[in-house]
Design an enzyme around this catalytic site. Structure first.
Site, PDB file in Angstrom:
ATOM      1  N   ARG A 180       0.861  -1.180   0.000  1.00 39.23           N
ATOM      2  CA  ARG A 180       0.000   0.000   0.000  1.00 39.23           C
ATOM      3  C   ARG A 180       0.895   1.226   0.000  1.00 39.23           C
ATOM      4  O   ARG A 180       2.053   1.162   0.394  1.00 39.23           O
ATOM      5  CB  ARG A 180      -0.851   0.032   1.274  1.00 39.23           C
ATOM      6  CG  ARG A 180      -1.950  -1.003   1.264  1.00 39.23           C
ATOM      7  CD  ARG A 180      -2.763  -0.932   2.539  1.00 39.23           C
ATOM      8  NE  ARG A 180      -1.935  -1.178   3.719  1.00 39.23           N
ATOM      9  CZ  ARG A 180      -1.940  -0.436   4.801  1.00 39.23           C
ATOM     10  NH1 ARG A 180      -2.712   0.618   4.878  1.00 39.23           N
ATOM     11  NH2 ARG A 180      -1.170  -0.735   5.830  1.00 39.23           N
ATOM     12  N   ARG A 208      18.094  11.049   2.326  1.00 37.57           N
ATOM     13  CA  ARG A 208      17.458  12.212   2.953  1.00 37.57           C
ATOM     14  C   ARG A 208      18.435  12.955   3.844  1.00 37.57           C
ATOM     15  O   ARG A 208      19.501  12.435   4.197  1.00 37.57           O
ATOM     16  CB  ARG A 208      16.208  11.817   3.730  1.00 37.57           C
ATOM     17  CG  ARG A 208      16.450  10.822   4.827  1.00 37.57           C
ATOM     18  CD  ARG A 208      15.150  10.497   5.550  1.00 37.57           C
ATOM     19  NE  ARG A 208      15.425   9.724   6.748  1.00 37.57           N
ATOM     20  CZ  ARG A 208      14.558   9.464   7.715  1.00 37.57           C
ATOM     21  NH1 ARG A 208      13.329   9.911   7.628  1.00 37.57           N
ATOM     22  NH2 ARG A 208      14.888   8.759   8.754  1.00 37.57           N
TER      23      ARG A 208
END
Ligand SMILES: Cc1cc2nc3c(=O)[nH]c(=O)nc-3n(C[C@H](O)[C@H](O)[C@H](O)COP(=O)(O)OP(=O)(O)OC[C@H]3O[C@@H](n4cnc5c(N)ncnc54)[C@H](O)[C@@H]3O)c2cc1C
Length: 380
Positions: free
Chosen positions: A172, A280
């Site tokens: 998902r 990141r």
């Protein structure tokens, strides 16, 4: 009679929770850790008056009132909300995918417009049964979001192209048709004021612990000290890798102090293109309360660039690789572990399992109340 009822190997959240419960049940407890600090991977340290998360950014989030009440016994939590920003070649997008993201991507302003574009892109891709992560992502969110916000980032995370990664990795994807950029869908969320190390120190209050102490280097000697062992180190290392090493993904953190009060204006910025080598940048001061003051009260800032890396024995393990091969190997180690009568294997390394902080605390609470059954136990 042994000197201790419980020897706890590892002063991370699993070990600290179990130790607290056993000590509250009047057991004699010794905690050891091979690192030179407590806290395991949630360890934080102060650098230039900024609380720095040494092993990666940790945001406590949970839907469990039990876990939330438990941690609040040992720390005051701030109201930090995780709202990462994606940087794709200088274009900034809001995460997780929400109406701000869709507005920036396509100029749409209503949920219906955003849904229509995603549906159109899904239909155009014509994927009925996704066979790779790439096909799975496109069938969930369409091609634009996949190309700009998923493809490069995921490739860097796993060290492989998305069309060569299995579809199950992203069953998902969080997609919201609201203007809500709160990353976690959790009832309770925050970060301990002063950092996690203070919280773990409070959990271990009154409990004896020894640091820079490797259990496996002197296993027999330590075993003779206690009736039972709670082991939160790697399960394969416990058995001297006799069946082979379980695989992990690792991360390298490149931490730097900068002479500016505000480097990127947010705690987490994800670099989603494939060219930027890191995944990141974390700017630690924005995890702390007081961000409204623009950080001017702390003239410097501390940032960590995160590089996702291959793992080998000896390198810090971070994420277990949940594929069939490693699941099968783990089940063989688990069978060996089940035969070790006096040893409880727990935590992310002992159970070769990705655990969020709330889940690891709940697992330790459950295991402790089973192990300590019949004794006086503080119930949580
Ligand atoms: C990059 C990253 C970010 C994360 N961010 C979040 C987040 O935002 N929110 C969240 O809920 N969860 C997050 N997590 C998960 C969180 O880190 C874990 O839930 C938690 O740290 C697990 O605690 P633990 O006690 O099982 O393991 P650890 O913290 O790893 O503790 C195990 C301890 O055992 C010690 N040890 C190992 N072998 C030996 C030995 N032979 N002798 C002595 N000591 C030994 C180790 O030194 C270590 O201190 C994140 C995980 C990662 C990898």
């Amino acid at each position: 009679m042994s000197e201790y009822d419980y020897l706890i190997v590892g002063a991370g959240l699993y070990g600290a929770t179990f130790a607290r419960q056993a000590a509250d049940a009047k057991k004699r407890v010794l905690v050891i850790d091979k690192r030179d600090h407590i806290g395991g991977n949630v360890y934080t340290e102060s650098i230039e008056n900024v609380v720095v998360h040494r092993y990666g950014a940790h945001i406590f989030h949970t839907n469990s009132e039990r876990a939330w009440n438990y941690v609040n016994r040992f720390a005051t939590f701030n109201r930090f909300t995780n709202s990462p920003v994606a940087n794709y070649k200088g274009e900034l997008y809001s995460l997780p995918f929400n109406m701000y993201t869709f507005n920036k991507m396509w100029g749409v302003t209503t949920p219906d417009e955003a849904k229509a574009i995603i549906e159109k892109q899904r239909d155009e891709a014509g994927i009925t049964e996704p066979k790779s992560l790439e096909e799975q992502a496109i069938s969930l969110v369409g091609t634009d979001i996949y190309e700009k916000l998923i493809k490069g980032y995921t490739m860097k995370q796993w060290g492989r192209e998305c069309d060569k990664l299995p579809a199950f990795i992203i069953k998902r994807l969080p997609v919201r048709f609201t203007f809500d950029n709160n990353y976690f869908n959790a009832l309770y969320q925050g970060i301990p004021v002063g950092g996690y190390t203070d919280m773990v120190a409070n959990m271990l209050k009154g409990i004896e612990y020894r640091l820079s102490t490797d259990y496996l280097a002197n296993k027999e000697e330590f075993e003779s000290l206690a009736d039972r062992v709670v082991y939160t180190g790697p399960i394969d290392a416990y058995f001297n890798y006799e069946l082979g090493a379980l695989k992990y993904r690792s991360i390298r953190f490149d931490t730097e102090v900068l002479d500016t009060p505000n480097y990127q204006g947010n705690a987490a910025v994800n670099y989603t293109d494939s060219e930027t080598p890191y995944t990141r940048i974390i700017e630690h001061k924005w995890f702390e309360f007081g961000k409204d003051r623009n950080g001017d009260d702390i003239p410097k800032t501390v940032i960590s660039r995160e590089y996702s890396e291959e793992w080998e024995v000896g390198v810090e393990p971070y994420y277990p690789v949940n594929d069939d091969e490693n699941a099968e190997l783990y089940s063989r180690y688990k069978a060996l572990a089940d035969k070790e009568g006096n040893v409880i294997f727990g935590g992310r390394l002992g159970e070769y399992k990705y655990y969020d902080m709330d889940a690891v605390i709940l697992a330790a609470l459950d295991k402790a109340s089973m192990a300590l059954k019949g004794d006086f136990v503080v119930k949580w």
